[in-house]
Write a protein that holds these residues in place. Sequence first.
Motif, short mmCIF file in Angstrom:
data_model
loop_
_atom_site.label_atom_id
_atom_site.label_comp_id
_atom_site.label_asym_id
_atom_site.label_seq_id
_atom_site.Cartn_x
_atom_site.Cartn_y
_atom_site.Cartn_z
N ASP A 1 -0.48 2.16 6.40
CA ASP A 1 -1.79 1.70 6.89
C ASP A 1 -2.65 1.23 5.71
OD1 ASP A 1 -4.30 1.29 7.93
OD2 ASP A 1 -4.34 3.12 9.14
N ARG B 1 -9.92 1.71 2.72
CA ARG B 1 -11.14 2.49 2.97
C ARG B 1 -11.25 3.65 1.98
NH1 ARG B 1 -9.81 1.16 8.19
NH2 ARG B 1 -8.65 3.08 8.56
N ARG B 2 -10.11 4.30 1.70
CA ARG B 2 -10.10 5.39 0.74
C ARG B 2 -10.48 4.84 -0.65
NH1 ARG B 2 -5.97 8.45 -1.53
NH2 ARG B 2 -4.34 7.14 -0.68
N GLY C 1 -5.23 -0.59 5.75
CA GLY C 1 -6.66 -0.46 6.04
C GLY C 1 -7.19 0.89 5.62
N ALA C 2 -6.43 1.95 5.96
CA ALA C 2 -6.83 3.31 5.57
C ALA C 2 -6.86 3.44 4.05
CB ALA C 2 -5.87 4.33 6.19
N PHE C 3 -5.84 2.87 3.40
CA PHE C 3 -5.79 2.92 1.94
C PHE C 3 -7.02 2.24 1.33
CE2 PHE C 3 -4.65 0.73 -2.03
CZ PHE C 3 -4.31 1.82 -2.82
N SER D 1 0.86 -1.19 0.00
CA SER D 1 0.00 0.00 0.00
C SER D 1 0.90 1.23 0.00
CB SER D 1 -0.94 -0.01 1.21
OG SER D 1 -0.21 -0.14 2.41
#
Lengths: 392, 392
Positions: A341, A347-348, A343-345, A337
């Motif tokens: 993070d 979600r974006r 997870g943040a990627f 990624s």
Amino acid sequence: MLNEHYLSMLSSKDIIFDIFAYATKRRAEIGAENVFDFSLGNPSVPSPSSVQEAVSTILSQTDPVELHSYSPAGGIPFVRKAVAEDLNRRYGSHYGPENIFMTSGAAAALAHALRAVTQPGDTVLTFAPCFSEYQPYVNGAGCRLSVVPPDTDTLQINFEETEKLFTENVACVLINSPNNPSGIVYSEETITRLAALLREKSEEYGHTVYLITDEPYRDIIFEGTGSPFISNYYDHTLMCYSYSKSLSLPGERIGYVAVNPRAESAECIFSLFAQISRETGHNGAPAIWQRVAALCAGQTADLSVYEKNSSILYDALTSYGYSIVRPGGTFYMFPRSPGPDAGAFCRRAMENDLMLVPGDGFGCPGHFRIAYCVPTEMVIRSLPVFQKMIRP
Amino acid sequence: MLNEHYLSMLSSKDIIFDIFAYATKRRAEIGAENVFDFSLGNPSVPSPSSVQEAVSTILSQTDPVELHSYSPAGGIPFVRKAVAEDLNRRYGSHYGPENIFMTSGAAAALAHALRAVTQPGDTVLTFAPCFSEYQPYVNGAGCRLSVVPPDTDTLQINFEETEKLFTENVACVLINSPNNPSGIVYSEETITRLAALLREKSEEYGHTVYLITDEPYRDIIFEGTGSPFISNYYDHTLMCYSYSKSLSLPGERIGYVAVNPRAESAECIFSLFAQISRETGHNGAPAIWQRVAALCAGQTADLSVYEKNSSILYDALTSYGYSIVRPGGTFYMFPRSPGPDAGAFCRRAMENDLMLVPGDGFGCPGHFRIAYCVPTEMVIRSLPVFQKMIRP
């Protein structure tokens, strides 16, 4: 007084399911063509026509009482013979029908293999990135899963970290090559080194460390990638296979465990499988699909779209700046990624209707999985979103 | 280092398999027509033609990728809806699709039901005579099976003995009606009394005692026999069903658990099933057979031969002096053996090429099981051997 253990599993959310559910909602809202759903590993190509022909032949030419009757434990003898002979023809192995135990898919195959060669409390060693369901599979056998951290440069086995986690309690080692989520195929060098390590540890600890291989993607290997037949490198190997991907039959639940005839106690392991079936409520694989497996031995669906999608994605994403170990097979890819993070990627990405799975659940943070078992046309239309997403 | 528990199971011989193996040997030696094999509960009638038609329709009218794709946990939604509606139409029940969890046969259904409503170490109470596989099923859930001795006059539930064995540790009660091995259908009086007892014990112990019903023979009921739908008598019922006998599809592995919507925590039980599937390697029932179950809901094979065989055997054997509680369904009958040692009687029968199973494995010594899922012509030709056998 519901079961506390299974209740506790409810609280750990299934992130892949959540992403898929969101994708389903978005498809209804904005149209399927505008949702780039790379979340699920569901084959996107139809079964070969020979599967439907085999079903028709079986239905018209087999006495219906015989056709649908109970199979012996382990499966129908002629099916097991056909599977063994096909493996031997392709890989130079030496399986007999007495080494092939037909199961309802690879999940059932692993359930049998794991229970046969462990005692409750033993450790099962596997390597990140690894399939997220290994945790419940190993829990179900009453064992502890120990996950060796990844070598993120190659996504092959990290042998240095393996040495640290290998203890006397390790009853078996579980590998998945070609790999979900990375698409990596373990090289001959990796397999040879792993086999040597297993022999060394077996000697050191005074008990055979078995190798369980989870190989549902064995038949999806891309050009130029070697694909060593792992069982040929280590005698004490239990190979778990499924027709889900090769024949595009994931919902029909058909696969097998193949016990290397040279494995220690090979015959006894096979007889344990029947006992494991009794306790776990497995009572053989579906009869009609066993027969299809025999008639279609060695055949596959037209799997070429996966390699095509892989090349398009790899070339485009690396040109945008993504760092990716090039897949050698499967229909997965596992880029780093852009930020740490994943997870943040992801979600974006979801906010941009691009559905990806963060690597954390596969034991490999900082990466995300692309399941490109989708139409090529969708892959191509998704590229601008990937390009946009690499900018913070 | 093979699994010690499963190794220990190998030493307890499967007597039914031994008898069947001997029968197979004798068929080769003296011809199939001279071996009266009543050992196995394999349906002897073909599936109804509607099953083959359903398969053809499904194969020709469903997109192959969709047809063979993974099912959601619990099964394909329209299938679960069709199963629920068929049950409601026939039995006045109130199932919704959210109460029907499709499984690979009744063994898998029981594996899910038993694990959901017990903790390891709990007691599961059942009633002799009972299916011999209940021991491994209950062991597999980590529980202890407690078998209430039979009422040999009626083969209904022995409530006096039940009171003695009912303790606070009983998490659930497991029943099988119509019954294997006896062919007995529990009467409305038995069910009503059992339900009252379960309500009383739930209150006394301060926890709900669930009822798990194993009902693969529900659709094989003989004329004049009432067949109360058990779940209508007790809310906290998990009903396990298989199409093995009703549609003659034992090898295809298709069935379900139906959770009474009024059961305590019904919704939660359903969500536990999905977690149980993950740990035990069950990953849904075969997709094509789920669809067949929906299309053929409420249909059965032509099951009349079982009732015909039952009458012939009952009338003849009682006229020879055998003592038998008349079956109300299934394709089993469970006479008293002429002497107290049913094993010796069955061995003597084997020497006369008459294959029967002693009742000891079913928790009911002094009896033997006749599985009359065979051609009527074989039943008739076997009668002189039964007549000869009653003389010491």
